[in-house]
Motif scaffolding. Sequence first.
Motif, PDB file in Angstrom:
ATOM      1  N   ARG A   1       0.628  -1.436  -0.102  1.00  0.00           N
ATOM      2  CA  ARG A   1       0.200   0.010  -0.080  1.00  0.00           C
ATOM      3  C   ARG A   1       0.678   1.137  -0.178  1.00  0.00           C
ATOM      4  N   ASP A   2       1.988   0.951   0.836  1.00  0.00           N
ATOM      5  CA  ASP A   2       2.807   2.368   0.716  1.00  0.00           C
ATOM      6  C   ASP A   2       3.315   2.695  -0.487  1.00  0.00           C
ATOM      7  N   VAL A   3       3.757   1.482  -1.076  1.00  0.00           N
ATOM      8  CA  VAL A   3       4.430   1.512  -2.549  1.00  0.00           C
ATOM      9  C   VAL A   3       3.991   2.320  -3.735  1.00  0.00           C
ATOM     10  N   VAL A   4       2.876   1.747  -3.208  1.00  0.00           N
ATOM     11  CA  VAL A   4       1.449   1.704  -4.427  1.00  0.00           C
ATOM     12  C   VAL A   4       0.804   3.163  -4.268  1.00  0.00           C
TER      13      VAL A   4
ATOM     14  N   SER B   1      16.083  -2.773  -2.988  1.00  0.00           N
ATOM     15  CA  SER B   1      15.710  -3.578  -2.024  1.00  0.00           C
ATOM     16  C   SER B   1      15.261  -2.679  -0.840  1.00  0.00           C
ATOM     17  N   GLY B   2      14.170  -2.554  -1.039  1.00  0.00           N
ATOM     18  CA  GLY B   2      13.323  -1.822   0.384  1.00  0.00           C
ATOM     19  C   GLY B   2      12.512  -2.660   1.813  1.00  0.00           C
ATOM     20  N   VAL B   3      13.530  -3.841   2.149  1.00  0.00           N
ATOM     21  CA  VAL B   3      12.813  -4.320   3.183  1.00  0.00           C
ATOM     22  C   VAL B   3      13.124  -4.051   4.658  1.00  0.00           C
ATOM     23  N   GLY B   4      12.029  -3.765   5.307  1.00  0.00           N
ATOM     24  CA  GLY B   4      12.419  -3.154   6.515  1.00  0.00           C
ATOM     25  C   GLY B   4      12.848  -1.767   7.016  1.00  0.00           C
TER      26      GLY B   4
ATOM     27  N   PRO C   1      10.680   0.701   2.149  1.00  0.00           N
ATOM     28  CA  PRO C   1       9.774   0.751   0.898  1.00  0.00           C
ATOM     29  C   PRO C   1       8.971   1.906   0.565  1.00  0.00           C
ATOM     30  N   THR C   2       8.417   2.449   0.861  1.00  0.00           N
ATOM     31  CA  THR C   2       8.024   3.901   0.080  1.00  0.00           C
ATOM     32  C   THR C   2       9.653   4.721  -0.666  1.00  0.00           C
ATOM     33  N   ALA C   3      10.750   5.053   0.582  1.00  0.00           N
ATOM     34  CA  ALA C   3      11.807   4.970   0.236  1.00  0.00           C
ATOM     35  C   ALA C   3      12.059   4.255  -1.514  1.00  0.00           C
ATOM     36  N   ALA C   4      11.666   3.036  -1.049  1.00  0.00           N
ATOM     37  CA  ALA C   4      12.637   2.484  -2.631  1.00  0.00           C
ATOM     38  C   ALA C   4      11.566   2.892  -3.679  1.00  0.00           C
TER      39      ALA C   4
END
Length: 436
Positions: free
Chosen positions: A161-164, A245-248, A267-270
């Motif tokens: 959801r954050d990425v989208v 890679s946006g893990v954790g 993840p948002t930063a990715a």
Amino acid sequence: MSEAFQASAEATARPVWGVGPLMRAIADTLAARFNPVAVRGEISGFSRAASGHCYFQLKDDSGQLRCAMFRRAADALRFAPADGQRVEAHGKLDVYGPRGDLQLIVERLVPAGQGNLFEQFLRLKARLEADGLFDADRKRPLPAQPRSIGVVTSLGAAALRDVVTALRRRVPHLPVVIYPASVQGAQAPAEICAALRTAYRRHADTGESEVLLLVRGGGSLEDLWSFNDEAVVRTVAEAPMPVISGVGHETDFTLADFVADLRAPTPTAAAELCAPERSVRLGELEYLHEALQDRLYRQIDQRAQRLDRLAQRLGRPSARLHEHREQLTVLEHRLARGVQQQYQRQSASLQRLSVALPAAWARSRESARSRLQRLEVALGHLDPRLVLERGYAYLTDGTGATVTQVAQVHTGQALTATLADGALALAVQGVRPEKP
């Protein structure tokens, strides 16, 4: 009386320690016997000084141990220690001399139960690094304008959801392809690998997903362990497109971070790294449009001015021809005068040289003769026979080498002394070096 006397003598024979040396001896003995050491217990009295050093006790039902963790190790902590928390402390036993306290200098602190996992993490990281999977020259730059973006994560993850949301806000015009996979649990590594290979196959067939995001929210070391799986790491290394890679969270690190082309703290930063904001791109496009238009207008104006100048020059060819004829006449007269003047100067110079050359030759010859005579006199002064005639001699050994120091000869050695009128055969009867 004899037993008392013997006991007193034994006590007198034992060494008497100073306090400091005794503390150091005890510390050396502990180090040789126990270090390095790992201790499991419960944190008590945890405090962090202004210097960044941490102090606490480890205790269990049968005892407690003072611990000190210096700033360098404390800055590497991946969790916030708190009283009552069970941990594993790895470090070295030492004795704090000023108080005589036994303490553990902690070099690494992990929650109890994570020690084995962390050791596995380090071993696998070292092996993969030795295979070259983390080399910097493998890292690829991200495309400036990706035409599509792929995301590998769980369909129910908050990270998705954050990425989208970030991509919809920044690049709503780009297609986003989701490759679903579990991101936690025993089945997660196999599903992540399958999702990655699906993305690779579609990219090869249709060019889908020019950049790929591998994302998951934060969690404990166990929660993120799927991204430390060797099969997952090696599959990420096979990617035909750049992988982020946006893990954790920002403090979490997995082996997938090291093998990916770029690591994002969240993840948002990715999503933000691969998708520059639409407004920024539109602003850049507007700037380029204005710059191109301004340059085009300048080119048109410059060409128009050049055309006007050419038209003016073309309109009066007779005037230009008359100007060139006049210039040619002037140059012809200047050339004739120049040749005449140069001829006169060269003739005068030749006459002067013909007069001065004999006198110069005579002076040069006389100077050379005087110099030769001076050199002959100087060379005569250097004749070694003059030195020998003053009563000196020089010595040589049996090989003909010149003897200049006492250390070169020994008693009984044959030498030759050359004098002004001949040579003497000598034998060394004694050596008497001169003291400095």
